[in-house]
Design a protein around this motif. Sequence first.
Motif, short mmCIF file in Angstrom:
data_model
loop_
_atom_site.label_atom_id
_atom_site.label_comp_id
_atom_site.label_asym_id
_atom_site.label_seq_id
_atom_site.Cartn_x
_atom_site.Cartn_y
_atom_site.Cartn_z
N VAL A 109 0.84 -1.20 0.00
CA VAL A 109 0.00 0.00 0.00
C VAL A 109 0.87 1.25 0.00
O VAL A 109 0.62 2.20 -0.75
CB VAL A 109 -0.98 0.00 1.20
N VAL A 110 1.92 1.26 0.81
CA VAL A 110 2.83 2.41 0.87
C VAL A 110 3.51 2.61 -0.47
O VAL A 110 3.58 3.74 -0.98
CB VAL A 110 3.87 2.24 2.00
N ARG A 111 4.03 1.55 -1.06
CA ARG A 111 4.75 1.64 -2.33
C ARG A 111 3.83 2.16 -3.46
O ARG A 111 4.18 3.08 -4.18
CB ARG A 111 5.34 0.27 -2.69
N VAL A 112 2.64 1.57 -3.58
CA VAL A 112 1.71 1.98 -4.63
C VAL A 112 1.19 3.40 -4.36
O VAL A 112 1.09 4.22 -5.27
CB VAL A 112 0.54 0.97 -4.75
N SER A 113 0.90 3.70 -3.10
CA SER A 113 0.40 5.03 -2.75
C SER A 113 1.43 6.11 -3.04
O SER A 113 1.08 7.21 -3.46
CB SER A 113 -0.01 5.07 -1.27
#
Length: 174
Positions: A109-113
């Motif tokens: 989630v952090v990477r995609v966000s």
Amino acid sequence: MTDRPAPDARPPRDAGDAPAEGRDETAPERADRNFTELLQELRVTQTGVQILFAFLLTLAFTPRFPSLDTLQRATYVTTLLLAMLAAALFTAPAALHRSLFRKNAKATVVRVSSRLATAGLVVLMPAFSGAVLLVVDVALGRGAGIAAGAGTFVACVALWVVLPGLVRRAVRDR
């Protein structure tokens, strides 16, 4: 006595849990911190995008709107759509987080966000530039509008791309 760790003890680290930035944190703790920092950044940018989008939405209902020429209308519609896309990109991390909540996917989630936020900033540059171009064009004329829009774009690139690159290089060279 048992060999169980105290309830507040950290879980053991595995090989992929090396501390980042000199911090003593596990990979899940790092993901939580990174997501919190990203959300703070998004709060700042979302406010600006929401104000810009609201401003653009109201323009079509002003008495002067029918007098806009073809280029001004094209600039308006393009800028409105860019502002909408920026708003969607900046709110997508919340939807992504909500859909993956408690699915053990925080790092993803952090990477995609982070990528969504970067894309939002890329889209926001021409949205800001188009809004400035349109307003200055209506207020002062086409030449001034083009100059102001171009200046806005250059300022965004300088502050959002060039400056971070220079700081990144200075930190790396330290």
